[in-house]
Design an enzyme around this catalytic site. Structure first.
Site, PDB file in Angstrom:
ATOM      1  N   GLU A 154      -7.697  -1.226  -9.692  1.00  0.00           N
ATOM      2  CA  GLU A 154      -6.752  -2.400  -9.644  1.00  0.00           C
ATOM      3  C   GLU A 154      -5.962  -2.792  -8.294  1.00  0.00           C
ATOM      4  O   GLU A 154      -6.000  -1.918  -7.418  1.00  0.00           O
ATOM      5  CB  GLU A 154      -5.474  -1.723 -10.727  1.00  0.00           C
ATOM      6  N   ASP A 194       4.011 -12.568 -10.870  1.00  0.00           N
ATOM      7  CA  ASP A 194       4.703 -11.555 -11.814  1.00  0.00           C
ATOM      8  C   ASP A 194       5.473 -10.841 -11.099  1.00  0.00           C
ATOM      9  O   ASP A 194       6.470 -10.488 -11.775  1.00  0.00           O
ATOM     10  CB  ASP A 194       3.315 -10.830 -12.417  1.00  0.00           C
ATOM     11  N   HIS A 253       1.669  -8.733 -15.253  1.00  0.00           N
ATOM     12  CA  HIS A 253       1.839  -7.128 -14.938  1.00  0.00           C
ATOM     13  C   HIS A 253       3.021  -6.525 -14.744  1.00  0.00           C
ATOM     14  O   HIS A 253       3.739  -5.542 -15.407  1.00  0.00           O
ATOM     15  CB  HIS A 253       0.805  -6.915 -13.884  1.00  0.00           C
TER      16      HIS A 253
HETATM   17  C1  BDR Z   1      -1.238  -6.527  -9.723  1.00  0.00           C
HETATM   18  O1  BDR Z   1      -1.622  -7.327  -8.623  1.00  0.00           O
HETATM   19  C2  BDR Z   1      -0.766  -8.127  -8.258  1.00  0.00           C
HETATM   20  O2  BDR Z   1      -1.635  -9.451  -7.846  1.00  0.00           O
HETATM   21  C3  BDR Z   1       0.340  -8.366  -9.176  1.00  0.00           C
HETATM   22  O3  BDR Z   1       1.364  -8.865  -8.471  1.00  0.00           O
HETATM   23  C4  BDR Z   1       0.413  -7.076  -9.767  1.00  0.00           C
HETATM   24  O4  BDR Z   1       1.292  -6.399  -9.115  1.00  0.00           O
HETATM   25  C5  BDR Z   1      -1.806  -6.492 -10.951  1.00  0.00           C
HETATM   26  O5  BDR Z   1      -3.129  -6.224 -10.750  1.00  0.00           O
HETATM   27 CA    CA Z   2       2.819  -7.309  -7.634  1.00  0.00          CA
END
Ligand code: BDR
Ligand code: CA
Length: 308
Positions: A163, A14, A233
């Site tokens: 997260e 991402d 994300h």
């Molecule tokens: C985030 O964690 C990473 O694995 C992704 O690149 C993103 O920045 C999502 O939780």
């Molecule tokens: Ca990332």
């Protein structure tokens, strides 16, 4: 007027999508990319940033930063992004080299060199940003904006509470949220709604080489939660800077839990905070159809230029 940005990242699938957007958007001027260890090692995130830039013809300087969190041992996400961080991508190795120097110096020099002009976007663990703030606290008052993909007011993805980007380096995140600036937190509350589902893949799949060598194979191998379509994300944070109307944000006070037995890395979000107590704008809504339209608007012309 275009917004001048620095993108601090750990590519990562991402992240790669976010780089393509940042480099291709007519609303953004990508001054530099800084890399950090996160999804994969620092060497690999740096090499991936260079590979993506070279593939799309973006002559953006890439400066490596921290190879490990401030205090903790690294945690990585190869199971999500693949052993090389870009599982499925069919890009040649980069021929360009990273810039000499450290990401934190690049951030400090660029922000202080254009006071009030630069938007700093961080889409990986916050180690480079914390280091830059520790060495030069004035950057918190000289950026135009500071936006992260990270955290959440409601849930985690590596633990029930945390997260990934915050869980990797909670001490760095705590420094960043306490620096005296307003952190725009684009967290899981919105990013888990930006899913690359079959309809989106169909639209992206029509983009020629950009689709065939990067977007489609990477999104096909992106085991974001291993259940449904993957959430893009990091792309949400960059698209928000280019098109602020896509997300709705609410003021809050965010504290980062660094000690909790079950909650380490949690972004404890208080929407009841007074304006004087507030340190964040927390994204709580996203216009998903408009988001994907914006992404296609940027990717389309860029893909056209690659296809000749
Ligand atoms: C985030 O964690 C990473 O694995 C992704 O690149 C993103 O920045 C999502 O939780
Ligand atoms: Ca990332």
């Amino acid at each position: 007027m275009t917004k001048k940005i620095i993108l601090d990242c750990d590519p990562g699938i991402d992240d790669a999508l976010a780089i393509v957007y940042a480099a291709g958007s007519a609303e953004l001027e990508l001054l530099g990319i800084t890399t950090v260890a996160g999804n994969v090692s620092l060497d690999q995130t740096t090499s991936n940033a260079l590979r993506v830039c070279e593939f799309i013809g973006a002559a953006v300087p890439v400066t490596p930063g921290c190879a490990a969190p401030l205090l903790r041992s690294p945690i990585t996400a190869e199971h999500v992004h693949g052993a090389d961080g870009l599982r499925g991508a069919r890009l040649p190795p980069a021929s360009r080299r990273p810039q000499p120097g450290h990401a934190s110096d690049f951030i400090i020099e660029t922000v202080l060199g254009a006071p009030g002009d630069i938007t700093l976007i961080a889409i990986g663990p916050l180690t480079n940003i914390a280091l830059a703030l520790s060495r030069e606290p004035r950057i918190a008052f000289e950026v135009q904006d500071f936006v992260i993909m990270g955290g959440s007011a409601t849930r985690g993805n590596v633990t029930p509470a945390a997260e990934f980007n915050i869980a990797c380096d909670p001490e760095a995140a705590s420094i960043v949220f306490s620096a005296g600036w307003t952190v725009t937190m684009v967290g899981l509350d919105v990013t888990l709604r930006a899913l690359a589902d079959q309809e989106v893949l169909g639209r992206l799949g029509a983009l020629g080489a950009l689709a065939d060598l990067l977007l489609v194979p990477c999104l096909g191998g992106y085991a974001d939660d291993g259940i449904g379509p993957p959430a893009v994300h990091d792309l949400c944070a960059v698209a928000h800077v280019a098109r602020p109307g896509l997300l709705g944000c609410q003021p809050a006070r965010v504290e980062v839990e660094t000690a909790g037995r079950w909650t380490s890395g949690m972004t404890v979000t208080d929407f009841r905070a007074s304006p004087a107590e507030g340190n964040a704008l927390v994204a709580t809504t996203i216009d998903v159809p408009a988001f994907w339209d914006a992404v296609l608007e940027v990717y389309g012309p860029l893909a056209g230029s690659l296809n000749g």
